[in-house]
Write a protein that holds these residues in place. Structure first.
Motif, PDB file in Angstrom:
ATOM      1  N   LYS A  25      -3.117   6.337  -0.641  1.00  0.00           N
ATOM      2  CA  LYS A  25      -3.012   6.669  -2.054  1.00  0.00           C
ATOM      3  C   LYS A  25      -3.426   5.650  -3.010  1.00  0.00           C
ATOM      4  O   LYS A  25      -4.329   5.530  -4.142  1.00  0.00           O
ATOM      5  CB  LYS A  25      -1.738   7.133  -2.404  1.00  0.00           C
ATOM      6  CG  LYS A  25      -1.473   7.716  -3.868  1.00  0.00           C
ATOM      7  CD  LYS A  25      -2.139   8.847  -3.810  1.00  0.00           C
ATOM      8  CE  LYS A  25      -1.690   9.644  -5.438  1.00  0.00           C
ATOM      9  NZ  LYS A  25      -2.653  10.767  -5.700  1.00  0.00           N
ATOM     10  N   ALA A  26      -2.635   4.312  -2.993  1.00  0.00           N
ATOM     11  CA  ALA A  26      -2.611   3.389  -4.054  1.00  0.00           C
ATOM     12  C   ALA A  26      -1.962   2.057  -3.843  1.00  0.00           C
ATOM     13  O   ALA A  26      -1.674   1.887  -2.456  1.00  0.00           O
ATOM     14  CB  ALA A  26      -2.066   3.841  -5.318  1.00  0.00           C
ATOM     15  N   LEU A  27      -1.891   1.071  -4.675  1.00  0.00           N
ATOM     16  CA  LEU A  27      -1.386  -0.145  -4.236  1.00  0.00           C
ATOM     17  C   LEU A  27      -0.668  -0.798  -5.476  1.00  0.00           C
ATOM     18  O   LEU A  27      -1.062  -0.312  -6.795  1.00  0.00           O
ATOM     19  CB  LEU A  27      -2.567  -1.050  -3.453  1.00  0.00           C
ATOM     20  CG  LEU A  27      -3.713  -1.294  -4.383  1.00  0.00           C
ATOM     21  CD1 LEU A  27      -3.602  -2.418  -4.948  1.00  0.00           C
ATOM     22  CD2 LEU A  27      -4.666  -1.640  -3.198  1.00  0.00           C
ATOM     23  N   GLY A  28      -0.127  -2.122  -5.170  1.00  0.00           N
ATOM     24  CA  GLY A  28       0.400  -2.518  -6.409  1.00  0.00           C
ATOM     25  C   GLY A  28       0.809  -3.929  -6.196  1.00  0.00           C
ATOM     26  O   GLY A  28       0.644  -4.522  -5.081  1.00  0.00           O
ATOM     27  N   TRP A  29       1.493  -4.532  -7.355  1.00  0.00           N
ATOM     28  CA  TRP A  29       1.755  -6.112  -7.119  1.00  0.00           C
ATOM     29  C   TRP A  29       3.247  -6.115  -7.829  1.00  0.00           C
ATOM     30  O   TRP A  29       3.726  -5.726  -8.633  1.00  0.00           O
ATOM     31  CB  TRP A  29       0.800  -6.803  -7.934  1.00  0.00           C
ATOM     32  CG  TRP A  29      -0.545  -7.078  -7.387  1.00  0.00           C
ATOM     33  CD1 TRP A  29      -1.074  -7.931  -6.351  1.00  0.00           C
ATOM     34  CD2 TRP A  29      -1.722  -6.081  -7.607  1.00  0.00           C
ATOM     35  NE1 TRP A  29      -2.304  -7.396  -6.358  1.00  0.00           N
ATOM     36  CE2 TRP A  29      -2.773  -6.485  -6.984  1.00  0.00           C
ATOM     37  CE3 TRP A  29      -1.784  -4.702  -8.603  1.00  0.00           C
ATOM     38  CZ2 TRP A  29      -4.027  -5.969  -6.847  1.00  0.00           C
ATOM     39  CZ3 TRP A  29      -3.035  -4.360  -8.645  1.00  0.00           C
ATOM     40  CH2 TRP A  29      -4.106  -4.813  -7.736  1.00  0.00           C
ATOM     41  N   PRO A  89       0.926  -1.167  -0.049  1.00  0.00           N
ATOM     42  CA  PRO A  89      -0.124   0.063  -0.019  1.00  0.00           C
ATOM     43  C   PRO A  89       0.805   1.443  -0.014  1.00  0.00           C
ATOM     44  O   PRO A  89       1.885   1.174   0.601  1.00  0.00           O
ATOM     45  CB  PRO A  89      -0.847  -0.124   1.074  1.00  0.00           C
ATOM     46  CG  PRO A  89      -0.536  -1.682   1.864  1.00  0.00           C
ATOM     47  CD  PRO A  89       0.858  -1.992   1.256  1.00  0.00           C
ATOM     48  N   SER A  90       0.447   2.339  -0.521  1.00  0.00           N
ATOM     49  CA  SER A  90       1.235   3.683  -0.644  1.00  0.00           C
ATOM     50  C   SER A  90       0.437   4.694   0.149  1.00  0.00           C
ATOM     51  O   SER A  90      -0.791   4.568   0.205  1.00  0.00           O
ATOM     52  CB  SER A  90       1.384   4.167  -2.098  1.00  0.00           C
ATOM     53  OG  SER A  90       2.125   3.400  -2.775  1.00  0.00           O
ATOM     54  N   HIS A  91       0.877   5.334   1.208  1.00  0.00           N
ATOM     55  CA  HIS A  91       0.195   6.133   2.178  1.00  0.00           C
ATOM     56  C   HIS A  91       0.991   7.551   2.086  1.00  0.00           C
ATOM     57  O   HIS A  91       2.291   7.709   2.175  1.00  0.00           O
ATOM     58  CB  HIS A  91       0.271   5.291   3.599  1.00  0.00           C
ATOM     59  CG  HIS A  91      -0.467   6.053   4.539  1.00  0.00           C
ATOM     60  ND1 HIS A  91       0.254   6.502   5.769  1.00  0.00           N
ATOM     61  CD2 HIS A  91      -1.648   6.760   4.624  1.00  0.00           C
ATOM     62  CE1 HIS A  91      -0.494   7.098   6.532  1.00  0.00           C
ATOM     63  NE2 HIS A  91      -1.646   7.277   6.050  1.00  0.00           N
ATOM     64  N   ALA A 146     -13.638  11.136  -6.152  1.00  0.00           N
ATOM     65  CA  ALA A 146     -14.511  10.966  -7.303  1.00  0.00           C
ATOM     66  C   ALA A 146     -13.670  11.743  -8.661  1.00  0.00           C
ATOM     67  O   ALA A 146     -13.330  12.915  -8.519  1.00  0.00           O
ATOM     68  CB  ALA A 146     -15.894  11.184  -7.178  1.00  0.00           C
ATOM     69  N   PRO A 147     -13.869  11.325  -9.886  1.00  0.00           N
ATOM     70  CA  PRO A 147     -14.576  10.005 -10.368  1.00  0.00           C
ATOM     71  C   PRO A 147     -13.746   8.834 -10.192  1.00  0.00           C
ATOM     72  O   PRO A 147     -14.012   7.785 -10.671  1.00  0.00           O
ATOM     73  CB  PRO A 147     -14.893  10.330 -11.929  1.00  0.00           C
ATOM     74  CG  PRO A 147     -13.744  11.310 -12.371  1.00  0.00           C
ATOM     75  CD  PRO A 147     -13.365  12.086 -10.999  1.00  0.00           C
ATOM     76  N   HIS A 148     -12.469   9.155  -9.520  1.00  0.00           N
ATOM     77  CA  HIS A 148     -11.552   7.864  -9.289  1.00  0.00           C
ATOM     78  C   HIS A 148     -12.229   7.100  -8.212  1.00  0.00           C
ATOM     79  O   HIS A 148     -13.060   7.584  -7.373  1.00  0.00           O
ATOM     80  CB  HIS A 148     -10.162   8.157  -9.104  1.00  0.00           C
ATOM     81  CG  HIS A 148      -9.552   9.031 -10.240  1.00  0.00           C
ATOM     82  ND1 HIS A 148      -8.501   9.895 -10.293  1.00  0.00           N
ATOM     83  CD2 HIS A 148     -10.008   8.892 -11.634  1.00  0.00           C
ATOM     84  CE1 HIS A 148      -8.298  10.495 -11.493  1.00  0.00           C
ATOM     85  NE2 HIS A 148      -9.300   9.826 -12.225  1.00  0.00           N
ATOM     86  N   ASP A 149     -11.507   5.870  -8.226  1.00  0.00           N
ATOM     87  CA  ASP A 149     -11.721   4.972  -6.835  1.00  0.00           C
ATOM     88  C   ASP A 149     -11.018   5.363  -5.941  1.00  0.00           C
ATOM     89  O   ASP A 149      -9.949   6.313  -5.858  1.00  0.00           O
ATOM     90  CB  ASP A 149     -11.538   3.432  -7.151  1.00  0.00           C
ATOM     91  CG  ASP A 149     -12.580   2.932  -8.257  1.00  0.00           C
ATOM     92  OD1 ASP A 149     -13.660   3.620  -8.564  1.00  0.00           O
ATOM     93  OD2 ASP A 149     -12.112   1.810  -8.768  1.00  0.00           O
ATOM     94  N   THR A 150     -11.087   4.770  -4.631  1.00  0.00           N
ATOM     95  CA  THR A 150     -10.488   5.440  -3.404  1.00  0.00           C
ATOM     96  C   THR A 150      -9.994   4.219  -2.536  1.00  0.00           C
ATOM     97  O   THR A 150     -10.730   3.278  -2.181  1.00  0.00           O
ATOM     98  CB  THR A 150     -11.438   6.043  -2.416  1.00  0.00           C
ATOM     99  OG1 THR A 150     -12.040   7.285  -3.116  1.00  0.00           O
ATOM    100  CG2 THR A 150     -10.647   6.554  -1.178  1.00  0.00           C
ATOM    101  N   TYR A 151      -8.732   4.027  -2.464  1.00  0.00           N
ATOM    102  CA  TYR A 151      -8.084   3.069  -1.517  1.00  0.00           C
ATOM    103  C   TYR A 151      -8.373   3.539   0.108  1.00  0.00           C
ATOM    104  O   TYR A 151      -7.882   4.384   0.398  1.00  0.00           O
ATOM    105  CB  TYR A 151      -6.498   2.949  -1.971  1.00  0.00           C
ATOM    106  CG  TYR A 151      -6.135   1.769  -1.200  1.00  0.00           C
ATOM    107  CD1 TYR A 151      -6.659   0.701  -0.505  1.00  0.00           C
ATOM    108  CD2 TYR A 151      -4.588   1.794  -0.902  1.00  0.00           C
ATOM    109  CE1 TYR A 151      -5.983  -0.179   0.131  1.00  0.00           C
ATOM    110  CE2 TYR A 151      -3.973   0.772  -0.280  1.00  0.00           C
ATOM    111  CZ  TYR A 151      -4.774  -0.196   0.415  1.00  0.00           C
ATOM    112  OH  TYR A 151      -4.043  -1.091   0.927  1.00  0.00           O
ATOM    113  N   HIS A 152      -9.344   2.968   0.476  1.00  0.00           N
ATOM    114  CA  HIS A 152      -9.825   3.097   1.728  1.00  0.00           C
ATOM    115  C   HIS A 152      -9.345   2.962   3.157  1.00  0.00           C
ATOM    116  O   HIS A 152      -9.058   3.581   3.764  1.00  0.00           O
ATOM    117  CB  HIS A 152     -11.500   2.962   1.809  1.00  0.00           C
ATOM    118  CG  HIS A 152     -12.250   3.474   2.942  1.00  0.00           C
ATOM    119  ND1 HIS A 152     -12.311   4.608   3.233  1.00  0.00           N
ATOM    120  CD2 HIS A 152     -12.812   2.855   3.795  1.00  0.00           C
ATOM    121  CE1 HIS A 152     -13.083   4.703   4.166  1.00  0.00           C
ATOM    122  NE2 HIS A 152     -13.635   3.632   4.688  1.00  0.00           N
TER     123      HIS A 152
END
Length: 341
Positions: free
Chosen positions: A118-122, A41-43, A279-285
């Motif tokens: 903020k986001a996440l990844g693999w 996760p990115s924070h 919005a309109p983007h999704d949210t890493y909650h």
């Protein structure tokens, strides 16, 4: 009590039927790429030192500075220092100060006053093949410098030969990150050590964490992110239902080592407000951790000044204003369909 009703969609039942034509015809098609593990996760936070102290005090975990990568440099140059990595059971949590995230002389993220995920990844084996599949499906890809990726080769990290790229939020909901697994053990990621397994619950852990139960991504277009996580990356829908604690309608997807909760929030909920802000983007909650003793968790959180915002018999969600901007969840429940030991 938390209500997480479970229903496997008909299409998913057909895919898992060993005698179905779909299963037989798709069995021979093996993708040339594979998501091996969630990267991190990115924070984003305004102060890394404060974040490190919070994780040490509340989670009982020390953090690893990104600058450790330049510990043995002999050229006298200072390495990057814009983030710290905090191992929490099976999660590697990356905390970033956007003010320090400067690449080729330009600050790439907007500074923040209030921390937020903020986001996440693999980690992905077969980055070139994944890049080609994303392009084939019309999911645009951008470089670390936010440049549209064209051509047949995937973008590389700025100033390095390692493949590294991100999805456009308009196509995938979030700026998801992809990078190859490290070639050897990484000083930033204990999970890359050969033979690593998820650590057992420790008596010294103030939260008694068993594992990460799931990551919550808020959306009003679940089909957009499903195209990425299920259709492209090969994740499996393990259930659909409700999370009455957060007030969301959910689809749970198992991908690599993790479970992702793609959640449509009810109006009037804290989740809905967080979704609307992005919005309109999704949210890493949020992240929700499975724990051994919920009462112990609550006592420790309250002692550290972390307030409880939502609760049920088996789950608590904290007030993000007291928790580095994240509505962390803690639960003793196991999601239906989650077969991780």
């Amino acid at each position: 009590m938390t209500t997480r009703s479970h229903r496997v969609p008909p299409a998913e039942k057909e895919r898992t039927d060993p005698m179905s034509e779909d299963t037989i015809s798709s069995a021979a098609v093996v993708p040339a790429y594979r998501a091996t593990m969630m990267f991190h996760p990115s924070h984003h936070v305004p102060d890394l030192n404060e974040a490190e102290e919070w994780f040490r005090r509340v989670f009982g975990r020390d953090s690893i500075p990104l600058s450790i990568l330049s510990k043995n440099r002999t050229d006298g140059k200072k390495g990057p220092d814009y983030s710290t990595f905090t191992p929490i059971s099976d999660v590697l949590f990356d905390t970033i100060d956007p003010k320090k995230y400067v690449i080729l002389g330009e600050q790439r993220y907007a500074a923040v006053e209030t921390p937020h995920l903020k986001a996440l990844g693999w980690y992905v084996e077969g980055m070139t093949e994944l890049f080609g599949e994303l392009k084939r499906r019309g999911i645009k890809v951008m470089s670390q410098l936010d440049e549209l990726a064209d051509g047949d080769e995937p973008p590389h990290a700025a100033g390095a030969p390692m493949p590294l790229f991100f999805t456009y939020p308009e196509d995938a909901g979030i700026r998801y990150e992809f990078m190859p697994p490290p070639p050897g053990p990484s000083p930033l990621d204990p999970r890359t050590t050969p033979g690593w397994t998820r650590p057992p619950v420790s008596e010294d852990d103030p939260l008694g964490i068993v594992c990460c139960s799931h990551h919550t991504v808020l959306t009003d277009r679940p089909e957009r992110v499903m195209q990425l996580t299920v259709d492209v990356l090969g994740g499996t829908v393990i259930g659909e239902g409700r999370d009455e604690v957060r007030g969301t309608t959910c689809t749970w997807v198992r991908l690599a080592d993790s479970v992702f909760e793609y959640a449509v929030p009810d109006e009037g909920t804290a989740a809905h407000a967080d979704r609307a802000a992005r919005a309109p983007h999704d949210t890493y909650h949020a992240l929700t951790f499975r724990v051994a003793d919920l009462a112990k968790v609550e006592r420790h959180l309250e002692a550290q000044g972390v307030r409880i915002a939502l609760r049920s018999a088996d789950t608590i969600v904290v007030d993000p204003a007291t928790a580095l901007g994240v509505p962390w969840g803690f639960t003793t429940a196991v999601l239906p369909g989650d077969d991780r030991v």
